[in-house]
Design an enzyme around this catalytic site. Structure first.
Site, PDB file in Angstrom:
ATOM      1  N   GLU A 493    -105.526 -44.647  70.828  1.00  0.00           N
ATOM      2  CA  GLU A 493    -106.758 -45.394  70.521  1.00  0.00           C
ATOM      3  C   GLU A 493    -106.562 -46.531  69.519  1.00  0.00           C
ATOM      4  OE1 GLU A 493    -109.709 -42.488  69.454  1.00  0.00           O
ATOM      5  OE2 GLU A 493    -109.613 -41.507  71.402  1.00  0.00           O
ATOM      6  N   ASN A 534    -101.998 -43.949  74.575  1.00  0.00           N
ATOM      7  CA  ASN A 534    -103.153 -43.232  75.124  1.00  0.00           C
ATOM      8  C   ASN A 534    -104.448 -43.852  74.602  1.00  0.00           C
ATOM      9  OD1 ASN A 534    -103.971 -40.718  76.575  1.00  0.00           O
ATOM     10  ND2 ASN A 534    -104.798 -40.097  74.591  1.00  0.00           N
ATOM     11  N   HIS A 570    -112.821 -39.915  79.883  1.00  0.00           N
ATOM     12  CA  HIS A 570    -114.000 -39.078  79.614  1.00  0.00           C
ATOM     13  C   HIS A 570    -115.167 -39.746  80.336  1.00  0.00           C
ATOM     14  CE1 HIS A 570    -111.756 -36.694  76.786  1.00  0.00           C
ATOM     15  NE2 HIS A 570    -111.351 -37.789  76.178  1.00  0.00           N
ATOM     16  N   GLU A 599    -106.942 -36.966  79.712  1.00  0.00           N
ATOM     17  CA  GLU A 599    -108.037 -36.188  79.089  1.00  0.00           C
ATOM     18  C   GLU A 599    -109.280 -36.202  79.967  1.00  0.00           C
ATOM     19  OE1 GLU A 599    -108.824 -37.430  75.060  1.00  0.00           O
ATOM     20  OE2 GLU A 599    -106.706 -37.664  74.585  1.00  0.00           O
ATOM     21  N   ASP A 601    -112.556 -35.571  81.798  1.00  0.00           N
ATOM     22  CA  ASP A 601    -113.686 -34.651  81.937  1.00  0.00           C
ATOM     23  C   ASP A 601    -114.861 -35.453  82.462  1.00  0.00           C
ATOM     24  OD1 ASP A 601    -114.433 -35.906  79.529  1.00  0.00           O
ATOM     25  OD2 ASP A 601    -114.191 -34.098  78.317  1.00  0.00           O
TER      26      ASP A 601
HETATM   27  C1  XIL Z   1    -111.198 -34.050  70.464  1.00  0.00           C
HETATM   28  C2  XIL Z   1    -111.144 -32.552  70.605  1.00  0.00           C
HETATM   29  O1  XIL Z   1    -111.379 -32.219  71.952  1.00  0.00           O
HETATM   30  C3  XIL Z   1    -112.183 -31.942  69.717  1.00  0.00           C
HETATM   31  O2  XIL Z   1    -112.051 -30.529  69.712  1.00  0.00           O
HETATM   32  C4  XIL Z   1    -112.017 -32.474  68.298  1.00  0.00           C
HETATM   33  O3  XIL Z   1    -113.066 -32.007  67.517  1.00  0.00           O
HETATM   34  C5  XIL Z   1    -112.028 -33.973  68.272  1.00  0.00           C
HETATM   35  O4  XIL Z   1    -111.034 -34.445  69.136  1.00  0.00           O
HETATM   36  N1  XIL Z   1    -109.808 -38.530  72.351  1.00  0.00           N
HETATM   37  C6  XIL Z   1    -108.693 -37.861  71.918  1.00  0.00           C
HETATM   38  C7  XIL Z   1    -108.768 -36.429  71.615  1.00  0.00           C
HETATM   39  O5  XIL Z   1    -107.617 -38.444  71.921  1.00  0.00           O
HETATM   40  O6  XIL Z   1    -107.910 -36.058  70.582  1.00  0.00           O
HETATM   41  C8  XIL Z   1    -110.158 -36.008  71.279  1.00  0.00           C
HETATM   42  O7  XIL Z   1    -110.157 -34.599  71.189  1.00  0.00           O
HETATM   43  C9  XIL Z   1    -111.135 -36.482  72.327  1.00  0.00           C
HETATM   44  C10 XIL Z   1    -111.126 -37.974  72.405  1.00  0.00           C
END
Ligand code: XIL
Length: 673
Positions: A493, A534, A570, A599, A601
């Site tokens: 990020e 990422n 996401h 990641e 979802d």
């Molecule tokens: C999130 C986790 O899923 C949570 O449990 C935590 O509280 C915060 O982080 N991008 C990322 C991840 O790279 O590390 C994040 O994970 C979600 C967004």
């Protein structure tokens, strides 16, 4: 790449207490945002999950961090220098390397719900992160100045900034009620907007309906000390034209401690889990008292054969262990009793549902078998300390049956691993890696360099030291796990929504070169590993995707050892920009980079449904299968029981571990040509 011009993004160099308060707030909204506290108390479930509003929810902007004011802030550069060679790491190191006394030890006693390997735990409870604790001297130094953020297009000679009337630091005795009224004013007329950074636990922030707001708070024994409260007034015309004030609140012990009201203790909220018959179950039960004493816990109907033992490190936590031998409901009646007044109690009932083994069997082939046949990694993010959850056994089994790849959702984050200089807590990550080995899963290391979930000592480190801190951290993590963990998110990020560099603690100290440096260090420390950049919101067309492609191009030009891009993805169930994603994937492939869906979802928001969700999962899978450089399809968890966006049920199994339409869609699509 353009450097962001908005002055407010740098903001004021934060007052220390602000950070602590905000971290607390972050802890309250997110189970794992406070890695260090959760790392040692992983299974207590009193924190609600992260609220979600947009596609980048959870990327909550932390308040401007306490960068070291002594540093001269140079303008960071967005250029990435080519062909750099890293200097050797300092010897002796800047911070102490992990020592033998931080090595995890065998966890004995009633901890584990998994049987494949021996769990370890951290040897000691690491001391609280006290970086930033305020002293009387800080308080006596007088009020902090206002901090004004002026957007580039605002002319302060024609529009004056909002200000606060009569704001001072305050003192209060613990037990007394504090009222602080905030009156924002603007010389140009109009009523400024107001918003607080974080409200102390148990306090109210009331609208007085006359343009003012009040903080009303009765601090108790645990609050004795000095804290800060930050409030921002926004210009009535230009909402990004802002004045931030931080007041200090000194809470003093009263002459007579019995003046403080004794509030009842509480049993920490425990979620209702679905369990599998004959599995070992552990339940961490925490009792708390607002007055800071340690209540006792009673279980009025302990299940047959259950044991209840104190946690090895936390006096407020008890561990209940039992094995449900029959299906049906198991209810626990829990009672917390006040340490000072035994008549003061509170109770809670928690009910678990126990299902038969057969209820967890999915028809058809397992996702990992189908994926392996196509040479695809199919992964999930592993819940921190899953083996200490009531349903840890069924969680571990389903995860191992379905996935050949596993991401370390929170267990490698810096605040958890290395909360204080030289102090390391490896147990959670060690357990995850051991479990993955036992279940033949490859591990995806997430994440080395990020601007969130950092310990206070790093956020406050001098600019001049940050590069070394960063490199030492990368080296230590990769030295330990590099051989077992083949894929790493090296930088996470680094970009803003508009495609410019995020003004993170790394960028502000090193400019964009921090990215190159991080990758070079990672390559040195783990030469065989696949190294990824990422990020979120980079898969569909827009300035952020453009920024990502430009960044990858500049890294390639600079000879930076980057091997691929992790696309967080996401998404929401109405997502339909698949053609754009295919195009972005191709742009990345054209740069000779691998693609990892890292990641995924798919949240179900109001008006959306599971069928739409299934379609998004399936379409994204198709994009990956159709793109030769796409190596992995990884979901951010697998059961809606545990998701950072739990309220939107974004995963492929429901909270009762039953497969959803999305699961069946993946099965079907993986089996197709
Ligand atoms: C999130 C986790 O899923 C949570 O449990 C935590 O509280 C915060 O982080 N991008 C990322 C991840 O790279 O590390 C994040 O994970 C979600 C967004």
């Amino acid at each position: 790449m353009i450097i962001r011009t908005l002055a407010s993004s740098y903001g004021r160099v934060g007052a220390q207490g602000l950070f602590r308060e905000s971290l607390l707030a972050l802890c309250l909204i997110s189970l794992a945002a406070c890695g260090s506290s959760e790392s040692v108390v992983p299974a207590v479930e009193d924190q609600p999950t992260m609220p979600a509003e947009g596609s980048n929810v959870g990327q909550i902007d932390e308040p401007t961090e306490g960068a070291n004011t002594a540093d001269s802030i140079e303008t960071p550069t967005s250029d990435i220098t080519t062909s750099r060679v890293l200097s050797p790491l300092p010897n002796p190191p800047l911070t102490a390397a992990p020592a033998d006394d931080s090595e995890p030890i065998r966890a004995l006693g009633p901890l584990s719900t998994v049987s494949e390997f021996f769990l370890v735990r951290n040897p000691t409870r690491i001391l609280e992160d006290t970086y930033g604790t305020l002293t009387d001297a800080d308080f006596d130094a007088g009020p902090l100045p206002a901090v004004i953020s002026t957007p580039a297009h605002v002319d302060p000679t024609t529009n004056s900034a909002p200000y606060f009337d009569n704001l001072t630091d305050v003192e209060v005795f613990a037990g007394e009620e504090l009222h602080v009224r905030f009156r924002p004013l603007d010389a140009d007329g109009g009523i400024p907007g107001l918003f607080p950074a974080a409200i102390p636990a148990g306090a109210r922030y009331d609208d007085n309906f006359d343009g003012t707001r009040s903080l009303i708070w009765r601090p108790l024994q645990p609050h004795i000390g000095i804290r800060e409260f930050t409030i921002t007034a926004t210009d009535p015309v230009e909402p990004f034209y802002r004045t931030e004030r931080t007041i200090r609140i000194k809470v003093k012990p009263p002459a007579d401690p019995s003046d403080i009201i004794n509030l009842p203790p509480v049993v920490n909220q425990i979620r209702e889990h679905t369990l599998r018959v004959n599995d070992p179950v552990v339940v961490y039960i925490k009792v708390d008292d607002p007055n800071g004493t340690i209540p006792s816990l009673e279980i009025l109907n302990q299940p047959a054969g259950a044991t209840l033992v104190p946690h090895y490190a936390f006096p407020r936590i008890s561990i209940l262990r039992f094995v449900p031998r029959v299906t049906g409901a198991v209810s626990l009646n829990l009672l917390a009793r006040d340490a000072d007044d035994p008549t003061l109690t509170s109770s809670r009932v928690v009910t678990f549902e126990v299902l038969d083994e057969a209820d967890f069997i999915r028809p058809g082939a397992r996702l990992r078998e189908l994926a392996a046949a196509r040479d695809l990694l199919i992964g999930y993010a592993s819940l921190l300390g899953f083996y200490e959850r009531p349903d840890g056994a069924v969680y571990a089994d389903i995860a191992a049956e379905e996935f050949n790849f596993v991401s370390t959702e929170n267990s490698l984050k810096w605040d958890l691993l290395n909360p204080l200089p030289g102090q390391y807590q490896w147990a959670q990550a060690d357990n995850l890696v051991q479990h993955a080995k036992a279940r033949r899963q490859a591990v995806h290391g997430h994440t080395l360099i990020w601007h969130r979930q950092l310990p206070g000592w790093i956020k406050r480190s001098a600019f001049a030291d940050r590069e070394t801190h960063m490199r030492e951290f990368i080296d230590r993590i990769l030295t330990r796990y590099g051989k077992d963990v083949p894929v790493w998110d090296v930088v996470n990020e680094a970009l803003e929504e508009d495609g410019t560099f995020r003004h993170s603690i790394w960028f502000e100290a090193m400019g964009a070169n921090f990215i190159d440096t991080a990758f070079r260090q990672a390559r040195l420390s783990a030469p065989e590993a696949t190294l990824l950049y990422n990020d979120y919101d980079i898969s569909f067309a827009g300035p952020k995707a453009d920024g990502m492609v430009a960044l990858m191009q500049s890294l390639k030009d600079a000879g930076t050892p980057v091997d691929g891009v992790g696309f967080q993805m996401h998404l929401d169930a109405d997502f339909d920009r698949f053609a754009e994603v295919a195009e972005t994937f191709q742009q990345v492939a054209n740069l000779d980079l691998d693609i990892y869906i890292s990641e995924l979802d798919v949240s179900i928001r109001a008006g959306q449904n599971e069928a739409q969700q299934a379609r998004v999962y399936e379409q994204v899978l198709s994009l990956c299968l159709n793109q030769p450089r796409c190596k992995a399809y990884q979901i951010w968890g697998f059961t809606d029981m545990y998701s950072w966006r739990r309220e939107y049920n974004p995963l492929i199994f429901d909270r009762r571990y039953q497969p959803k339409p999305a699961y069946r869609a993946l099965q079907r699509r993986l089996a197709e040509n």
